[in-house]
Scaffold this motif. Structure first.
Motif, PDB file in Angstrom:
ATOM      1  N   LEU A 153       0.870  -1.175   0.000  1.00 27.65           N
ATOM      2  CA  LEU A 153       0.000   0.000   0.000  1.00 27.65           C
ATOM      3  C   LEU A 153       0.905   1.222   0.000  1.00 27.65           C
ATOM      4  O   LEU A 153       1.680   1.429   0.937  1.00 27.65           O
ATOM      5  CB  LEU A 153      -0.881   0.004   1.245  1.00 27.65           C
ATOM      6  CG  LEU A 153      -1.859  -1.163   1.360  1.00 27.65           C
ATOM      7  CD1 LEU A 153      -2.557  -1.152   2.724  1.00 27.65           C
ATOM      8  CD2 LEU A 153      -2.901  -1.126   0.250  1.00 27.65           C
ATOM      9  N   SER A 154       0.816   2.014  -1.052  1.00 31.82           N
ATOM     10  CA  SER A 154       1.778   3.106  -1.173  1.00 31.82           C
ATOM     11  C   SER A 154       1.163   4.449  -0.827  1.00 31.82           C
ATOM     12  O   SER A 154      -0.021   4.691  -1.024  1.00 31.82           O
ATOM     13  CB  SER A 154       2.350   3.131  -2.581  1.00 31.82           C
ATOM     14  OG  SER A 154       1.362   3.529  -3.491  1.00 31.82           O
ATOM     15  N   VAL A 155       2.015   5.303  -0.292  1.00 36.26           N
ATOM     16  CA  VAL A 155       1.608   6.625   0.182  1.00 36.26           C
ATOM     17  C   VAL A 155       2.342   7.680  -0.635  1.00 36.26           C
ATOM     18  O   VAL A 155       3.566   7.649  -0.736  1.00 36.26           O
ATOM     19  CB  VAL A 155       1.986   6.773   1.674  1.00 36.26           C
ATOM     20  CG1 VAL A 155       1.693   8.190   2.169  1.00 36.26           C
ATOM     21  CG2 VAL A 155       1.266   5.732   2.521  1.00 36.26           C
ATOM     22  N   GLN A 209      -4.668   6.653   6.426  1.00 37.19           N
ATOM     23  CA  GLN A 209      -5.656   6.246   5.423  1.00 37.19           C
ATOM     24  C   GLN A 209      -5.753   4.722   5.283  1.00 37.19           C
ATOM     25  O   GLN A 209      -6.755   4.204   4.814  1.00 37.19           O
ATOM     26  CB  GLN A 209      -5.298   6.853   4.064  1.00 37.19           C
ATOM     27  CG  GLN A 209      -3.916   6.421   3.562  1.00 37.19           C
ATOM     28  CD  GLN A 209      -3.540   7.009   2.211  1.00 37.19           C
ATOM     29  OE1 GLN A 209      -4.275   6.872   1.242  1.00 37.19           O
ATOM     30  NE2 GLN A 209      -2.407   7.689   2.176  1.00 37.19           N
ATOM     31  N   TYR A 210      -4.672   4.021   5.643  1.00 38.30           N
ATOM     32  CA  TYR A 210      -4.674   2.570   5.479  1.00 38.30           C
ATOM     33  C   TYR A 210      -4.923   1.817   6.783  1.00 38.30           C
ATOM     34  O   TYR A 210      -4.939   0.585   6.798  1.00 38.30           O
ATOM     35  CB  TYR A 210      -3.332   2.110   4.886  1.00 38.30           C
ATOM     36  CG  TYR A 210      -3.121   2.567   3.467  1.00 38.30           C
ATOM     37  CD1 TYR A 210      -4.052   2.283   2.469  1.00 38.30           C
ATOM     38  CD2 TYR A 210      -1.988   3.287   3.101  1.00 38.30           C
ATOM     39  CE1 TYR A 210      -3.865   2.697   1.159  1.00 38.30           C
ATOM     40  CE2 TYR A 210      -1.778   3.702   1.795  1.00 38.30           C
ATOM     41  CZ  TYR A 210      -2.725   3.411   0.828  1.00 38.30           C
ATOM     42  OH  TYR A 210      -2.540   3.815  -0.472  1.00 38.30           O
ATOM     43  N   MET A 211      -5.123   2.547   7.860  1.00 34.51           N
ATOM     44  CA  MET A 211      -5.238   1.887   9.166  1.00 34.51           C
ATOM     45  C   MET A 211      -6.687   1.525   9.456  1.00 34.51           C
ATOM     46  O   MET A 211      -7.292   2.051  10.404  1.00 34.51           O
ATOM     47  CB  MET A 211      -4.668   2.791  10.256  1.00 34.51           C
ATOM     48  CG  MET A 211      -3.208   3.152  10.054  1.00 34.51           C
ATOM     49  SD  MET A 211      -2.107   1.722  10.032  1.00 34.51           S
ATOM     50  CE  MET A 211      -2.159   1.328  11.781  1.00 34.51           C
ATOM     51  N   HIS A 212      -7.243   0.646   8.691  1.00 36.15           N
ATOM     52  CA  HIS A 212      -8.608   0.216   8.962  1.00 36.15           C
ATOM     53  C   HIS A 212      -8.757  -1.230   8.481  1.00 36.15           C
ATOM     54  O   HIS A 212      -7.854  -1.791   7.859  1.00 36.15           O
ATOM     55  CB  HIS A 212      -9.606   1.132   8.261  1.00 36.15           C
ATOM     56  CG  HIS A 212      -9.400   1.190   6.787  1.00 36.15           C
ATOM     57  ND1 HIS A 212      -9.924   0.260   5.930  1.00 36.15           N
ATOM     58  CD2 HIS A 212      -8.686   2.055   6.020  1.00 36.15           C
ATOM     59  CE1 HIS A 212      -9.557   0.550   4.704  1.00 36.15           C
ATOM     60  NE2 HIS A 212      -8.809   1.622   4.711  1.00 36.15           N
ATOM     61  N   GLY A 213      -9.911  -1.778   8.774  1.00 37.27           N
ATOM     62  CA  GLY A 213     -10.165  -3.143   8.328  1.00 37.27           C
ATOM     63  C   GLY A 213      -9.517  -4.193   9.226  1.00 37.27           C
ATOM     64  O   GLY A 213      -9.507  -5.378   8.879  1.00 37.27           O
ATOM     65  N   SER A 215      -6.708  -7.277   3.398  1.00 34.44           N
ATOM     66  CA  SER A 215      -5.321  -7.520   3.798  1.00 34.44           C
ATOM     67  C   SER A 215      -5.081  -6.763   5.095  1.00 34.44           C
ATOM     68  O   SER A 215      -5.375  -5.565   5.178  1.00 34.44           O
ATOM     69  CB  SER A 215      -4.356  -6.991   2.726  1.00 34.44           C
ATOM     70  OG  SER A 215      -4.462  -7.745   1.549  1.00 34.44           O
ATOM     71  N   GLN A 216      -4.560  -7.428   6.073  1.00 35.89           N
ATOM     72  CA  GLN A 216      -4.377  -6.813   7.385  1.00 35.89           C
ATOM     73  C   GLN A 216      -3.109  -5.965   7.444  1.00 35.89           C
ATOM     74  O   GLN A 216      -2.018  -6.466   7.168  1.00 35.89           O
ATOM     75  CB  GLN A 216      -4.275  -7.910   8.456  1.00 35.89           C
ATOM     76  CG  GLN A 216      -5.525  -8.741   8.601  1.00 35.89           C
ATOM     77  CD  GLN A 216      -6.691  -7.914   9.118  1.00 35.89           C
ATOM     78  OE1 GLN A 216      -6.665  -7.437  10.231  1.00 35.89           O
ATOM     79  NE2 GLN A 216      -7.700  -7.704   8.279  1.00 35.89           N
ATOM     80  N   PRO A 217      -3.252  -4.693   7.805  1.00 38.74           N
ATOM     81  CA  PRO A 217      -2.044  -3.864   7.928  1.00 38.74           C
ATOM     82  C   PRO A 217      -1.042  -4.543   8.849  1.00 38.74           C
ATOM     83  O   PRO A 217      -1.375  -4.856  10.000  1.00 38.74           O
ATOM     84  CB  PRO A 217      -2.577  -2.554   8.525  1.00 38.74           C
ATOM     85  CG  PRO A 217      -4.017  -2.501   8.090  1.00 38.74           C
ATOM     86  CD  PRO A 217      -4.478  -3.929   8.121  1.00 38.74           C
ATOM     87  N   GLY A 218       0.143  -4.811   8.349  1.00 43.75           N
ATOM     88  CA  GLY A 218       1.080  -5.603   9.128  1.00 43.75           C
ATOM     89  C   GLY A 218       2.446  -4.966   9.305  1.00 43.75           C
ATOM     90  O   GLY A 218       3.078  -5.118  10.335  1.00 43.75           O
TER      91      GLY A 218
END
Lengths: 345, 345, 345, 345
Positions: free
Chosen positions: C106-108, C122-126, C133-136
């Motif tokens: 996931l690119s910023v 922005q990617y810290m959900h789910g 896909s779990q933020p890892g």
């Protein structure tokens, strides 16, 4: 159980009664396992009637599998897949595309879930440069995850653009019936004829129990697919029960009737809510979903009555999906409830 | 269609009528998708009644997926999986285990499809040596692909042996109902209690339409499985229809009745053919399959009447599988036909 | 060959003479292959002196491998990796992370190649949602691909943030020597002490021939790495030659001297070009690279004299990298040439 | 360190002095990174002189990588690879082939490490049957891991057989120099001319520091390899140092001289030990290895003097490898010691 009706997902709906009957009727005697049966033969033949003779069709269990295995056959692990940031393959498949294909996903921010040549150009570089995942596939969803539709000419442009760059166009058609019903044209016009290379043709979200199809609109991409389907754990032993569902799905236009109904219900919902103060519909309603921003304070209370998902927690945007079994009563009750809740704020 | 009856595979049979009814009955109203529904809750609870409370259960579509995903959770890519040469994972899954898990399969030649501590010792070396895939999993099938059964103590010995070497024991139970019916003991005795770590619990080959379960008999192995199931493309959106099948499967002992019938038919077939001159039964008949060598010249003619598969083209060994819907008439007609054909040689 | 000097990449430079000698000196007699030798033992011991005793160190061939294998050990295939859009792992590794680990990147978008808590939110959900896909892993590059540096407190904040979410922080230190030289603090302060979990410690870009290190600053992440290194095709048989390079690299502070020189040359280049009309330096010069927009018409002519890469074809932004062997003469000649070319436009 | 001399592996030897000089000489000025330099151009050109013009050559770091990436380009994940049970790809690569390619390995028990058409026929079935990994690649090692050699006609037969079945022949030539030296024919005769499709051409075991080549003897198999090499983490940034080694390797026939010496030393060792009572040489000595059964009681004491590996712990079979730097003195001392130890039993 009344409380389970809602607008959460077309997956929450059950199975259409005619599909259920089809399954029962398929249950006579033995059939050769793994798809070598007359019902599967008929299903494939119907897909050809709809999409052209020069295609190849394979049935699988899930939409994720249809996308992953379809793309796997038109790319290699060093390719990249360009898709909308909101694409199912990007946010709802838990990395299945990366895991199975090894490819890199490149996502594009969009206002409406739709890719355009302009917006994907940022990724069209590094061709021939071995350090860089090679742009290989453009993936679009029709209708999009935001309930919007590509026109035929938009799809043609993307297909031409892809082919000019030795890339291929994949279409995630998890809700393709809704696109056909809404566009009022044949499915072939915006797929095979528009240059789409491989299509995930959905059944489950439109009244089937399970079953999707990977359709190679250009036959040359189909080679060896049967091995990848098996290796991808998607070969159904009792395949006739998927085929029987598709056969009934296509008979008497059930697929279009179901989708048309869901679309109409979404349209009706839109009409009922669009002028409620405090409600802002955020996307054009072109298929069976309505996206709207509503007051944050009422969301959970409203969900208790009719379940649905919050699309964006920060803006209080919500998603309401209609399905083949949504009723006018559902719409009327729900929109009235929404209106009342807002008025009581 | 009479000509489709046969002994090819328990997958060629249809769906048991009670299972079909269960599916229809599951079709009332909406249910939360992806398994968060009451039918799935009930199915899981029944599995716990059968196998112990300290387990975790996940439903998937196919037996191949159950094996691959189950083993994926008890090993890492640098491990090896020791199995019989005839194991389904070794010869019938098109490399799905290698592709998804990255592990190496090490196969053992066996006379009867069964592993023993003695026969796997050839692979028990190289521990800690980084050049070597580390022995990680012992995989057995119960009943085996050759229709034979492990005793409880054989399974215990393999489990103990595995655990002594920091390895785990996986059981492919695609036909586990037939094992329960034949052994006349509870399923827990030869799985959880015997030390099996993860079990593929089959439904499709015993009268279900589709659906298998991955059962972690030791809960600690289950962590993160839900993500791997989704990434492995095995998360059913309308999961309630798999759960409903299992619920009926377990009610009124349908699973045992079906399996017991199939086993009895195999036993009957064995009795009918064992003394025919020119027929040599090659494996003990302990479940629902009969393996026999018959005269090569009659095979295709016999297949035209009742389809079945040739197991070994060189020795003319054939496999006859019985299923829940095999009838005594099938057995009588088939064995009479076999006898006549041989006598006419 | 004068024409080959340039500012293309610190990879184009040769090998530092002391490193070459080290290699020759390592060549006495036999040594146990695959790293079980005294030179490797010494290298590991020196890494511990620098980074702390509670670490584990493994040598590999390339920086891509160090990143991929390091991240593989702190995540699972269903995880996602959050990184800057300009990260090497995102744009220069041809999908190696996706292929080997199965994880999603996931690119910023960033102005300066640096992640911040704000920009990754922005990617810290789910979390816990199996479709996603779990933020890892949070992956940062120090110094960044744009020649900028994270401060110690910025790194600490990212590490704390990661750990609060059960995620891990990986650092791509392909040019870590330049960071140490520039920050003027010990390498431990901005890695181990700041909470970095795994570090790719680069050698090749700073005067070594080949060889990088994967350093698990938190030992618990190192388990089984030796198997993954072998399976990842990164186990050097004659490892002593990598170790010998690192030993000399660290002796007499060669790594810092080389990096400090390269940094100073970049600084000098910056001073020489910053006031040239038509030249706009786009990034702070904090390590050994200078990024600048220059007139597009002169680019290829200038490249013929001193090769370098165009960073952005649309804006005419170019990248000039300095290395341990860049000379003041190179800088003077090049900047004079640049000035003359622009003046002649 | 005298005690480190031994017969453990040709990987334990150091680097040949001429190769070391080559590396130093390569170190003048800058060179374009990643192989776009004159030394790499020359290396490729020399490979073409040796193996034919219609080939493609790519340099990588390790032999494991050469095998894995070479096979990856001639098969797909649903294929199987048939190899000897003793093959390096089967027992010494920690599952790297399975992990990267997804293919299944099928191993053949052999007395001498050599495949034959007869022995691989057991796996030649299931073509077109999607449940079954499709036989795709035959992999042989020349010389084998047991120090034996295929004749040209044996290789031709295997290649023809492979091609008749739409399969390909891969050769692991980690010690190919020893084969050339021993057979006394050109390398082209038993590779390109014999129908081998892809070759791993080894350098490290014959006096190089690191570096192997993947050689596509049939160019059509090479397409897209450069992307797979990068994605496989095998693209050397400073590639010139591998190329320089190969250039010197091939100049003045160094590769043959080194190999011939190692072969002669193995031959000498064989002569010295073959008549010692209690020693049974188990394989023909055709390259640089000697395999022998010796009394178990002396093994560890003997290893203390000259290290070597035990090949089979049960039979006390040991492996003694000679290398370019093995001396007659080594052989004399070692064989005398062996003799004495046995006599003292």
């Amino acid at each position: 159980m009344k409380q389970l009706r809602g607008f959460a997902s077309d997956n929450n709906a059950g199975v259409h009664p005619e599909i259920l009957s089809a399954i029962s009727n398929a249950n006579a005697g033995h059939a050769i396992a793994y798809g070598d049966d007359v019902m599967t033969e008929k299903a494939i033949s119907t897909f050809k009637d709809l999409l052209g003779n020069d295609i190849e069709v394979f049935l699988v269990f899930t939409g994720t599998a249809a996308n992953v295995l379809g793309m796997n056959n038109i790319g290699q692990s060093f390719h990249s897949i360009i898709c909308a940031e909101t694409a199912h393959i990007n946010v709802d498949e838990c990395g299945a595309p990366e895991k199975f294909t090894g490819m890199k996903l490149l996502s594009v921010k969009t206002p409406d879930g739709k890719l355009s040549i302009h917006s994907i150009k940022q990724y069209m570089h590094g061709f021939g440069f071995e350090h860089h995942s090679q742009p290989g596939i453009i993936s679009i969803t029709q209708p999009t995850e935001l309930g919007t539709l590509y026109t035929v000419s938009e799809i043609k442009d993307l297909a031409d653009f892809a082919h000019q760059h030795n890339m291929y166009l994949q279409m995630d058609g998890a809700r393709i019936s809704n696109a056909v019903a809404s566009l009022g044209i044949s499915v072939k016009e915006f797929t095979t004829d528009a240059g789409v290379d491989v299509l995930s043709f959905g059944g489950t979200k439109n009244g089937m129990m399970y079953g999707e199809a990977v359709v190679f609109l250009n036959k040359k991409h189909a080679s060896n697919f049967k091995y990848f389907r098996k290796q991808g754990m998607q070969l159904a032993s009792k395949m006739r029960y998927i085929s029987a569902q598709f056969n009934t799905f296509f008979e008497n236009n059930l697929w279009i009737k179901n989708a048309d109904h869901a679309n109409k219900m979404a349209r009706l919902l839109f009409e009922k809510v669009k002028d409620i103060e405090g409600v802002k519909v955020t996307q054009e309603v072109q298929a069976n979903g309505v996206f709207a921003i509503i007051p944050g304070q009422i969301i959970s209370k409203l969900q208790n009555a009719y379940f649905f998902y919050v699309w964006d927690e920060h803006t209080h945007e919500v998603r309401w999906m209609c399905s083949f079994d949504t009723t006018e009563e559902d719409i009327n009750e729900f929109s009235a409830l929404l209106k009342r809740m807002i008025s009581e704020l």
